[in-house]
Design an enzyme around this catalytic site. Structure first.
Site, PDB file in Angstrom:
ATOM      1  N   ASN A  30      97.456  55.571  49.551  1.00  0.00           N
ATOM      2  CA  ASN A  30      97.779  54.593  48.416  1.00  0.00           C
ATOM      3  C   ASN A  30      96.897  54.551  47.629  1.00  0.00           C
ATOM      4  O   ASN A  30      96.005  53.083  47.528  1.00  0.00           O
ATOM      5  CB  ASN A  30      98.728  53.656  48.750  1.00  0.00           C
ATOM      6  CG  ASN A  30      99.205  52.275  47.313  1.00  0.00           C
ATOM      7  OD1 ASN A  30      99.062  53.603  45.964  1.00  0.00           O
ATOM      8  ND2 ASN A  30      99.523  51.058  47.755  1.00  0.00           N
ATOM      9  N   GLU A  84     102.786  44.842  45.894  1.00  0.00           N
ATOM     10  CA  GLU A  84     102.165  44.360  44.486  1.00  0.00           C
ATOM     11  C   GLU A  84     103.207  44.361  43.858  1.00  0.00           C
ATOM     12  O   GLU A  84     103.801  43.699  42.737  1.00  0.00           O
ATOM     13  CB  GLU A  84     100.651  44.802  44.029  1.00  0.00           C
ATOM     14  CG  GLU A  84     100.108  44.999  44.950  1.00  0.00           C
ATOM     15  CD  GLU A  84      98.538  45.937  45.914  1.00  0.00           C
ATOM     16  OE1 GLU A  84      98.971  46.826  45.313  1.00  0.00           O
ATOM     17  OE2 GLU A  84      98.183  45.499  46.323  1.00  0.00           O
ATOM     18  N   GLY A 101      94.498  44.292  51.438  1.00  0.00           N
ATOM     19  CA  GLY A 101      93.624  44.163  51.722  1.00  0.00           C
ATOM     20  C   GLY A 101      92.316  43.107  51.138  1.00  0.00           C
ATOM     21  O   GLY A 101      91.326  42.677  50.419  1.00  0.00           O
ATOM     22  N   LYS A 111      96.974  53.685  44.087  1.00  0.00           N
ATOM     23  CA  LYS A 111      97.197  52.156  43.796  1.00  0.00           C
ATOM     24  C   LYS A 111      96.680  52.394  41.587  1.00  0.00           C
ATOM     25  O   LYS A 111      96.855  53.509  41.607  1.00  0.00           O
ATOM     26  CB  LYS A 111      95.970  51.047  43.712  1.00  0.00           C
ATOM     27  CG  LYS A 111      96.963  50.412  45.530  1.00  0.00           C
ATOM     28  CD  LYS A 111      96.415  49.208  46.159  1.00  0.00           C
ATOM     29  CE  LYS A 111      96.293  48.681  46.745  1.00  0.00           C
ATOM     30  NZ  LYS A 111      96.373  47.874  46.992  1.00  0.00           N
ATOM     31  N   HIS A 117     106.264  47.779  47.281  1.00  0.00           N
ATOM     32  CA  HIS A 117     105.236  47.880  47.953  1.00  0.00           C
ATOM     33  C   HIS A 117     105.062  45.792  47.444  1.00  0.00           C
ATOM     34  O   HIS A 117     105.731  45.762  46.445  1.00  0.00           O
ATOM     35  CB  HIS A 117     104.163  48.240  47.182  1.00  0.00           C
ATOM     36  CG  HIS A 117     102.444  48.736  47.533  1.00  0.00           C
ATOM     37  ND1 HIS A 117     101.481  47.131  47.382  1.00  0.00           N
ATOM     38  CD2 HIS A 117     101.673  48.917  48.637  1.00  0.00           C
ATOM     39  CE1 HIS A 117     100.834  47.148  47.249  1.00  0.00           C
ATOM     40  NE2 HIS A 117     100.475  48.445  48.682  1.00  0.00           N
ATOM     41  N   GLU A 172     103.820  46.089  55.816  1.00  0.00           N
ATOM     42  CA  GLU A 172     102.526  45.762  55.608  1.00  0.00           C
ATOM     43  C   GLU A 172     102.425  44.088  55.134  1.00  0.00           C
ATOM     44  O   GLU A 172     103.441  43.564  54.462  1.00  0.00           O
ATOM     45  CB  GLU A 172     102.433  46.469  54.424  1.00  0.00           C
ATOM     46  CG  GLU A 172     102.735  47.749  53.717  1.00  0.00           C
ATOM     47  CD  GLU A 172     101.648  48.314  52.993  1.00  0.00           C
ATOM     48  OE1 GLU A 172     100.930  49.048  52.870  1.00  0.00           O
ATOM     49  OE2 GLU A 172     102.129  48.740  52.045  1.00  0.00           O
ATOM     50  N   SER A 203      94.727  46.390  55.839  1.00  0.00           N
ATOM     51  CA  SER A 203      93.310  46.788  56.148  1.00  0.00           C
ATOM     52  C   SER A 203      93.049  47.488  57.032  1.00  0.00           C
ATOM     53  O   SER A 203      91.971  47.473  57.414  1.00  0.00           O
ATOM     54  CB  SER A 203      92.837  45.607  56.252  1.00  0.00           C
ATOM     55  OG  SER A 203      92.757  44.772  54.985  1.00  0.00           O
TER      56      SER A 203
HETATM   57  C1  PEP Z   1      98.457  48.483  50.810  1.00  0.00           C
HETATM   58  O1  PEP Z   1      98.679  49.120  49.550  1.00  0.00           O
HETATM   59  O2  PEP Z   1      99.476  49.568  50.267  1.00  0.00           O
HETATM   60  C2  PEP Z   1      97.505  48.515  51.265  1.00  0.00           C
HETATM   61  C3  PEP Z   1      98.145  48.491  53.161  1.00  0.00           C
HETATM   62  O3  PEP Z   1      96.075  48.602  51.525  1.00  0.00           O
HETATM   63  P1  PEP Z   1      94.366  47.517  52.752  1.00  0.00           P
HETATM   64  O4  PEP Z   1      95.000  49.031  53.421  1.00  0.00           O
HETATM   65  O5  PEP Z   1      93.562  47.928  51.085  1.00  0.00           O
HETATM   66  O6  PEP Z   1      94.341  46.925  52.821  1.00  0.00           O
END
Ligand code: PEP
Length: 250
Positions: free
Chosen positions: A11, A99, A175, A13, A97, A169, A210
């Protein structure tokens, strides 16, 4: 060997310039991947056509969107039509997601409309669920996820259930560098599989939060973890390739 195909989904972003995209694929091509997993990338929407073109020449990578509208067309300035994504040959779309849920205030009801709109056009849907730190600490993780699944996936037609993937998630792990332990993730993945009313055994359930080359192996060894949705580490060709390589040998 896992019974379900492992998926590694990047992803990106709101990142990457055209120059960075071209560098990414130059490096990927130079590394000559022999992929046994499914490797997918969701760039910013305006980069989808260029990514599809480059990814086509490198062969292995499928391209998707990070969001789509609940409507096919009309007066929705700035939105992305699922009909247009399908028309463009886009493979998948990420919906819900964290976000989108937190920054853009998308709740389970509108997300349900988006899921149904995308499935109507035969787009694969990665539907994201996950609890905040506060919810985990107040022991409401399973309640929150049950609600996200029940409302977000309401009325999914039986003949479209095979197009659905779930991403677990935990919001506190996205992040932040804090990854859920493999035990924590497996516990929730098993719970999610148990709640699916259609195609449960075949549904791909990704972990996200992460994920990095040095922590993916222990996650992928768990029975109900079928891959990863990766933000930060998917931006670097070396890391993305390493994630895909790990996934190819599990
Ligand atoms: C994500 O954006 O779905 C995500 C899991 O980000 P990160 O791997 O940076 O934690």
């Amino acid at each position: 060997m896992k019974s379900r195909p492992i998926h590694i989904v990047g992803n990106w972003k709101m990142n990457q310039t055209l120059h960075e995209i071209s560098e990414f694929f130059i490096q990927m091509t130079a590394m000559k991947m022999e992929l046994k997993c499914k490797a997918w990338i969701a760039p910013q929407s305006l980069h989808i056509p260029i990514l599809k073109e480059i990814a086509f020449t490198t062969g292995a990578i499928q391209v998707g969107a990070q969001n789509c509208s609940h409507a096919d067309s009309g007066a929705f300035t700035g939105e992305i039509s699922p009909a247009a994504l399908a028309d463009m040959g886009v493979e998948f779309v990420i919906i819900g997601h964290s976000e989108r849920r937190t920054i853009f205030k998308e709740g389970n009801e509108i997300l349900n409309q988006k899921v149904l709109a995308a499935l109507k056009h035969n787009l694969k849907v990665i539907y994201c669920v996950g609890e905040t730190l506060e919810e985990r600490e107040s022991n409401t993780t399973f309640k929150v996820i049950e609600e996200q699944l029940a409302v977000g996936l309401k009325n999914v037609p039986a003949d479209k259930a095979h197009l659905l993937l779930i991403a677990y998630e935990p919001v506190w792990a996205i992040g932040t560098g804090k990854v859920a332990t493999a035990e924590q993730a497996e516990e929730v993945h098993a719970f999610i599989r148990g709640k699916l009313t259609q195609n449960a055994d075949q549904t791909i359930i990704l972990y996200g939060g992460s994920v990095k080359p040095d922590n993916i192996d222990s996650l992928l060894r768990r029975e109900n973890i079928d891959g990863a949705l990766v933000g930060g580490a998917s931006l670097k060709a070396k890391d993305f390739k390493q994630l895909c390589t790990s996934a190819s040998v599990i």
